[in-house]
Design an enzyme around this catalytic site. Structure first.
Site, PDB file in Angstrom:
ATOM      1  N   HIS A  56       0.847  -1.193   0.000  1.00  0.00           N
ATOM      2  CA  HIS A  56       0.000   0.000   0.000  1.00  0.00           C
ATOM      3  C   HIS A  56       0.881   1.241   0.000  1.00  0.00           C
ATOM      4  O   HIS A  56       2.036   1.202   0.451  1.00  0.00           O
ATOM      5  CB  HIS A  56      -0.883   0.030   1.246  1.00  0.00           C
ATOM      6  CG  HIS A  56      -1.987  -0.975   1.231  1.00  0.00           C
ATOM      7  ND1 HIS A  56      -3.120  -0.837   2.015  1.00  0.00           N
ATOM      8  CD2 HIS A  56      -2.160  -2.131   0.553  1.00  0.00           C
ATOM      9  CE1 HIS A  56      -3.927  -1.857   1.817  1.00  0.00           C
ATOM     10  NE2 HIS A  56      -3.361  -2.663   0.926  1.00  0.00           N
ATOM     11  N   GLU A  58       0.873   3.884   1.905  1.00  0.00           N
ATOM     12  CA  GLU A  58       1.356   4.258   3.234  1.00  0.00           C
ATOM     13  C   GLU A  58       2.517   3.375   3.675  1.00  0.00           C
ATOM     14  O   GLU A  58       3.492   3.872   4.242  1.00  0.00           O
ATOM     15  CB  GLU A  58       0.228   4.134   4.283  1.00  0.00           C
ATOM     16  CG  GLU A  58      -0.994   4.958   3.994  1.00  0.00           C
ATOM     17  CD  GLU A  58      -2.092   4.197   3.259  1.00  0.00           C
ATOM     18  OE1 GLU A  58      -3.265   4.417   3.598  1.00  0.00           O
ATOM     19  OE2 GLU A  58      -1.777   3.401   2.349  1.00  0.00           O
ATOM     20  N   CYS A  87      -6.263   2.010   5.695  1.00  0.00           N
ATOM     21  CA  CYS A  87      -6.883   0.749   6.122  1.00  0.00           C
ATOM     22  C   CYS A  87      -6.300   0.369   7.487  1.00  0.00           C
ATOM     23  O   CYS A  87      -5.335   0.983   7.954  1.00  0.00           O
ATOM     24  CB  CYS A  87      -6.604  -0.343   5.085  1.00  0.00           C
ATOM     25  SG  CYS A  87      -4.890  -0.927   5.081  1.00  0.00           S
ATOM     26  N   CYS A  90      -2.437  -0.271   7.430  1.00  0.00           N
ATOM     27  CA  CYS A  90      -1.636   0.947   7.304  1.00  0.00           C
ATOM     28  C   CYS A  90      -1.729   1.802   8.560  1.00  0.00           C
ATOM     29  O   CYS A  90      -0.750   2.436   8.961  1.00  0.00           O
ATOM     30  CB  CYS A  90      -2.062   1.730   6.072  1.00  0.00           C
ATOM     31  SG  CYS A  90      -1.686   0.833   4.538  1.00  0.00           S
TER      32      CYS A  90
END
Length: 176
Positions: A56, A58, A87, A90
């Site tokens: 992801h 992040e 999410c 993260c």
């Protein structure tokens, strides 16, 4: 023309890196880590390219920042700017790395993020402040445009396959 706020300036940096992901066919989510008013790390979604569930935006930005500071714990004052509400994975990484403040653009529409609940849980003896809705319309438009385009491509591919199947079926009928 009005001057950008500090938060808008750094969110624009996150949007810019999200567009890089878009050019690579990734879901356009971008993140930047800011320390002492400077972007020290950038990341964008790389899940499709790397075939990693954890790739992801992040996570990519936090990992780069940790390497830059040679520590899993980021220095006090680090902030994370991300174009979509984080999410749980993260958010957990942000808490673990001791990110002081998270700014995000678009809200996660399906309600799966748990951002506020995790930030308030004080799970790691660290408090992270969360601010949502920074350049929300721009961040949302970037994501919406991607998904509209993706659905259109899927529809066109489905129609192309259907037409090819009909041609094949018609040619098989003539052979009988």
């Amino acid at each position: 023309m009005r001057r950008l706020t500090r938060e808008e300036k750094f969110m624009r940096a996150a949007i810019k890196i999200a567009q890089k992901g878009l050019q690579e066919g990734e879901v356009p989510i971008g993140a930047v880590v800011v320390y002492e008013d400077k972007v020290v790390a950038k990341g964008y979604n790389r899940r499709a390219k790397l075939q990693l569930a954890s790739a992801h935006a992040e996570m990519m930005a936090i990992d780069k920042a940790c390497k830059k500071f040679n520590s899993w714990r980021l220095p006090e004052g680090c902030e994370l700017y991300v174009t979509l509400e984080p999410c749980p994975m993260c958010m957990g990484a942000s808490l673990n790395a001791r990110v002081d403040k998270i700014y995000f653009g678009a809200y996660e529409q399906k309600g799966r993020s748990l951002t506020s609940a995790l930030a308030d849980a004080n799970l790691l003896n660290h408090k992270t402040e969360v601010v949502g809705g920074v350049l929300q319309e721009e961040c949302s438009a970037l994501l919406s445009g991607f998904f509209i385009s993706m659905r259109q491509k899927q529809k066109e591919e489905k129609e192309r396959l259907k037409a090819a199947k009909e041609i094949l079926d018609n040619s098989e009928e003539k052979d009988i």
